[in-house]
Design an enzyme around this catalytic site. Structure first.
Site, PDB file in Angstrom:
ATOM      1  N   GLU A 122       0.837  -1.204   0.000  1.00  7.89           N
ATOM      2  CA  GLU A 122       0.000   0.000   0.000  1.00  7.89           C
ATOM      3  C   GLU A 122       0.873   1.255   0.000  1.00  7.89           C
ATOM      4  O   GLU A 122       0.648   2.181  -0.782  1.00  7.89           O
ATOM      5  CB  GLU A 122      -0.905  -0.008   1.235  1.00  7.89           C
ATOM      6  CG  GLU A 122      -1.774   1.208   1.387  1.00  7.89           C
ATOM      7  CD  GLU A 122      -2.827   1.317   0.284  1.00  7.89           C
ATOM      8  OE1 GLU A 122      -3.771   0.529   0.303  1.00  7.89           O
ATOM      9  OE2 GLU A 122      -2.709   2.192  -0.584  1.00  7.89           O
ATOM     10  N   ASP A 127       1.043   4.045  -2.964  1.00  4.10           N
ATOM     11  CA  ASP A 127       0.634   5.433  -2.722  1.00  4.10           C
ATOM     12  C   ASP A 127       1.741   6.412  -3.108  1.00  4.10           C
ATOM     13  O   ASP A 127       1.478   7.463  -3.701  1.00  4.10           O
ATOM     14  CB  ASP A 127       0.252   5.627  -1.245  1.00  4.10           C
ATOM     15  CG  ASP A 127      -0.943   4.777  -0.830  1.00  4.10           C
ATOM     16  OD1 ASP A 127      -1.604   4.215  -1.732  1.00  4.10           O
ATOM     17  OD2 ASP A 127      -1.208   4.666   0.376  1.00  4.10           O
ATOM     18  N   SER A 185      -7.315   2.132  -3.662  1.00  2.43           N
ATOM     19  CA  SER A 185      -6.001   2.610  -3.226  1.00  2.43           C
ATOM     20  C   SER A 185      -5.154   3.132  -4.370  1.00  2.43           C
ATOM     21  O   SER A 185      -4.228   3.896  -4.150  1.00  2.43           O
ATOM     22  CB  SER A 185      -5.210   1.458  -2.610  1.00  2.43           C
ATOM     23  OG  SER A 185      -5.637   1.210  -1.325  1.00  2.43           O
ATOM     24  N   ASP A 243     -17.503  10.724 -17.923  1.00  2.00           N
ATOM     25  CA  ASP A 243     -18.606  10.039 -17.253  1.00  2.00           C
ATOM     26  C   ASP A 243     -18.503   8.538 -17.520  1.00  2.00           C
ATOM     27  O   ASP A 243     -18.384   8.113 -18.666  1.00  2.00           O
ATOM     28  CB  ASP A 243     -19.938  10.599 -17.807  1.00  2.00           C
ATOM     29  CG  ASP A 243     -21.133  10.166 -16.986  1.00  2.00           C
ATOM     30  OD1 ASP A 243     -20.944   9.488 -15.950  1.00  2.00           O
ATOM     31  OD2 ASP A 243     -22.263  10.517 -17.388  1.00  2.00           O
ATOM     32  N   ILE A 244     -18.516   7.744 -16.459  1.00  4.64           N
ATOM     33  CA  ILE A 244     -18.444   6.281 -16.605  1.00  4.64           C
ATOM     34  C   ILE A 244     -19.874   5.749 -16.479  1.00  4.64           C
ATOM     35  O   ILE A 244     -20.538   5.990 -15.464  1.00  4.64           O
ATOM     36  CB  ILE A 244     -17.536   5.657 -15.519  1.00  4.64           C
ATOM     37  CG1 ILE A 244     -16.169   6.362 -15.472  1.00  4.64           C
ATOM     38  CG2 ILE A 244     -17.382   4.151 -15.739  1.00  4.64           C
ATOM     39  CD1 ILE A 244     -15.361   6.294 -16.751  1.00  4.64           C
ATOM     40  N   GLY A 275     -24.224  10.471 -15.718  1.00 11.05           N
ATOM     41  CA  GLY A 275     -24.224  11.395 -14.579  1.00 11.05           C
ATOM     42  C   GLY A 275     -23.614  10.721 -13.356  1.00 11.05           C
ATOM     43  O   GLY A 275     -23.007   9.645 -13.442  1.00 11.05           O
ATOM     44  N   ASP A 330     -23.020   8.545 -10.097  1.00  9.98           N
ATOM     45  CA  ASP A 330     -23.529   7.263  -9.580  1.00  9.98           C
ATOM     46  C   ASP A 330     -22.641   6.794  -8.434  1.00  9.98           C
ATOM     47  O   ASP A 330     -21.490   7.218  -8.315  1.00  9.98           O
ATOM     48  CB  ASP A 330     -23.575   6.212 -10.710  1.00  9.98           C
ATOM     49  CG  ASP A 330     -22.226   6.037 -11.384  1.00  9.98           C
ATOM     50  OD1 ASP A 330     -21.302   5.508 -10.731  1.00  9.98           O
ATOM     51  OD2 ASP A 330     -22.081   6.461 -12.559  1.00  9.98           O
TER      52      ASP A 330
END
Ligand code: NAG
Ligand code: NAG
Ligand code: NAG
Length: 567
Positions: free
Chosen positions: A283, A287, A485, A526-527, A545, A547
């Site tokens: 992690e 990052d 992450s 937009d996905i 839009g 979600d």
């Protein structure tokens, strides 16, 4: 020997100051032992407990109003962020509060240490017997049967009647930590032997690289202009970021950046950051590699938080925020890829954390969190549930930006990542900035999964970024990782680059992002496909839009620049 003497003298000083009899009232209580813990013994009465006391802020409503004023692009005060002293003036307790609380502590022979310059958090270190007496508590050892994790907590505590409204919360008391610990939101890791040319900007499902992220979102590779833009990365639970791996990562994937590019280390509460073979945390490395690797040339700090306070899941979150609040110029962006579920923390404690996020936001800091990797089933995948579980720190979701995840579809477009957590808070109502976007979604959804989530709660995530099959370097080897992450550091890197241009142009950084983001839905890709299954359901669908899988969508750098007034 020395320490025994100290203990004796402390006990004597307690004995001479006779507490007045005060009438106590229950302040917080839980009906049953949470999370499967079992009370195994009373806490040893002469053992020491460290408690944090949050005093009521002077003018929290004023702080929140100001936060929205400085964060809403439509406001005259947009960008007029507060100084440390201005923000502290809102949350400092009144002199009446300070006097009353000090009087109570003095009666009990207890000395407090302030934890913040604002004076809204105090720390006391007292014997368990004293804590039980002062708070009418029963501090006990609770053991979790399967993990053997032990914590000292109480199921109830009281404060004097006369201190109601002056003390907000005392911690650790009734909030029990997740026995599995605060967890990084990495979903899966696999080894990789991808041998494509690293700087290849072509995106491929066999591995996402920084060059691919740049091409997907139109992020420039040019090195930042203005070193005043800074970025910070939260590091918890002994996840250590390795400089050597960052160097290898840059040599492989960002050959245009100096491979000597280093992150700065900040340690808190006994945090460490050993550098050595096999010390890498997946992690932490992820990052650091995707902040440094996207935010070209932006100074990045890894904040490694230790466990000295030993007060469970929340300690790190509190420590980091209080540390940043004490900086006169904190980094303008903080990304955190650790989380939990909303049910973990008491409401009073949640509210105090919220106040701290609001303060940092009012000072111009963007706070980003990974939304979680369990779909609608919460922060952890694989949990059984009957209703959807909102993730933490959606515990104070109002003043932070939650980042969900996507995956590649073809070579240049995206669909939702199925693990991307999203949903609706049971603690916080829907904020104005997202009300109409969320209402449109609910209308589209109709009655699907009705009763499984709270239609009037704050909804997450706010935005998304690619989070599947990212190439990272861990202990010298290339691996592929999935998880929200991945998404939060990428989005944070993009915000830091926008801040760099804004600061170079003499403007304010973006600060608390949400009012700006929801005012500019056109600045996102937009996905509209995929969903986030969990709790034996298909989860929410990604639609046109906003979600609760991918929020407003993934960043379009040119669109965001324009929205931020950069041309
Ligand atoms: C805040 O920072 C200053 C200067 O770095 C330090 O002297 C002070 O002790 C800090 N305050 C707290 C409450 O930690
Ligand atoms: C490397 O990848 C190829 C296919 O791309 C696969 O056949 C091979 O087994 C992999 N090698 C290792 C060591 O994983
Ligand atoms: C749903 O959310 C609202 C707004 O935060 C809250 O007042 C209410 O208690 C929540 N309902 C449940 C069942 O938790």
């Amino acid at each position: 020997m020395v320490s025994k003497l100290l203990v004796l003298s402390a006990l004597c000083s307690l004995a001479v100051s006779k507490p007045h009899t005060r009438s106590l009232a229950v302040h917080e209580a839980v009906a049953t032992t949470p999370r499967g813990y079992v009370r195994t013994a009373p806490a040893a009465s002469d053992s020491t407990i460290k408690l944090r006391i949050a005093l009521a802020p002077k003018d929290i409503d004023g702080l929140i109003t100001t936060l929205y004023d400085v964060s809403d692009p439509k406001s005259n005060l947009y960008g007029a962020h507060l100084s440390k002293e201005e923000a502290e003036a809102f949350v400092s307790p009144t002199s009446e509060t300070v006097e009353k609380v000090n009087e109570w502590l003095k009666e009990n022979g207890v000395t407090a240490t302030p934890l913040t310059d604002a004076g809204d958090w105090l720390s006391v270190q007292i014997p368990v017997s004293k804590a039980n007496e002062m708070l009418n508590a029963d501090f006990s050892v609770f053991t979790h049967p399967t993990t053997n994790k032990q914590v000292v907590r109480t199921l109830t505590y009281s404060i004097p009647d006369t201190l109601k409204g002056h003390i907000d919360v005392i911690h650790p008391t009734v909030s029990f930590p997740n026995p599995k610990g605060r967890h990084p939101v990495v979903h899966s890791v696999s080894t990789n032997n991808d041998t494509r040319r690293a700087a290849d900007a072509t995106c491929s499902s066999s591995g996402i690289t920084p060059a691919c992220v740049q091409s997907l979102y139109g992020v420039p590779a040019t090195i930042a202009k203005n070193s005043k833009s800074q970025l910070a990365v939260s590091g918890f639970i002994e996840q250590f970021a390795q400089q050597k791996d960052l160097t290898t990562f840059l040599q492989k994937f960002r050959t245009d950046l100096p491979s000597t590019t280093a992150f700065t280390l900040q340690t808190l509460d006994g945090g460490q950051n050993p550098q050595g073979n096999n010390e890498a945390g997946v992690e932490a490395n992820l990052d650091i590699q995707y902040t440094v690797g996207i935010a070209s040339g932006i100074p990045t700090t890894f904040i490694s938080v230790g466990e000295n306070f030993q007060d469970g899941d929340l300690d790190g979150f509190l420590d980091i925020i209080n540390f940043l609040l004490n900086e006169s110029s904190p980094p303008q962006v903080l990304t955190t890829s650790y989380g939990d579920d909303e049910t973990d923390v008491s409401r009073a404690l949640t509210n105090t954390l919220c106040n701290a996020y609001a303060q940092l936001g009012a000072r111009g800091v963007s706070i980003l969190f990974a939304s979680g990797d369990g779909g609608v089933g919460g922060g952890q995948s694989g949990e059984s549930c009957t209703t959807f579980i909102p993730t933490f720190p959606n515990n104070c979701p109002l003043y932070v930006t939650n980042v969900g995840a996507t995956q590649l579809s073809g070579t240049s477009s995206e669909t939702s990542a199925g693990f991307s957590s999203g949903g609706f808070s049971n603690f916080f109502g829907i904020p104005a900035y997202q009300a109409s976007a969320v209402q449109s979604f609910l209308t589209t959804l109709g009655s699907t999964d009705s009763g499984k989530f709270n239609r009037s709660g704050r909804a997450i995530p706010d935005v998304a970024a690619i989070g599947t099959n990212l190439e990272i370097v861990v202990n010298g080897r290339t691996e592929l990782v999935d998880g929200t992450s991945c998404s939060s550091p990428i989005f944070a890197g993009i915000v830091a680059l926008l801040n760099d241009e804004l600061l170079a142009a003499g403007k304010s950084p973006l600060g608390f992002l949400n009012p700006f983001l929801y005012a500019n839905p056109g600045a996102f890709n937009d996905i509209t496909t995929g969903s986030n299954p969990g709790c034996n359901t298909n989860g929410f669908p990604a639609v046109k839009g906003w979600d609760p899988v991918t929020g407003l969508g993934t960043p379009n750098f040119a669109g965001l620049r324009k929205a931020a007034g950069l041309s």
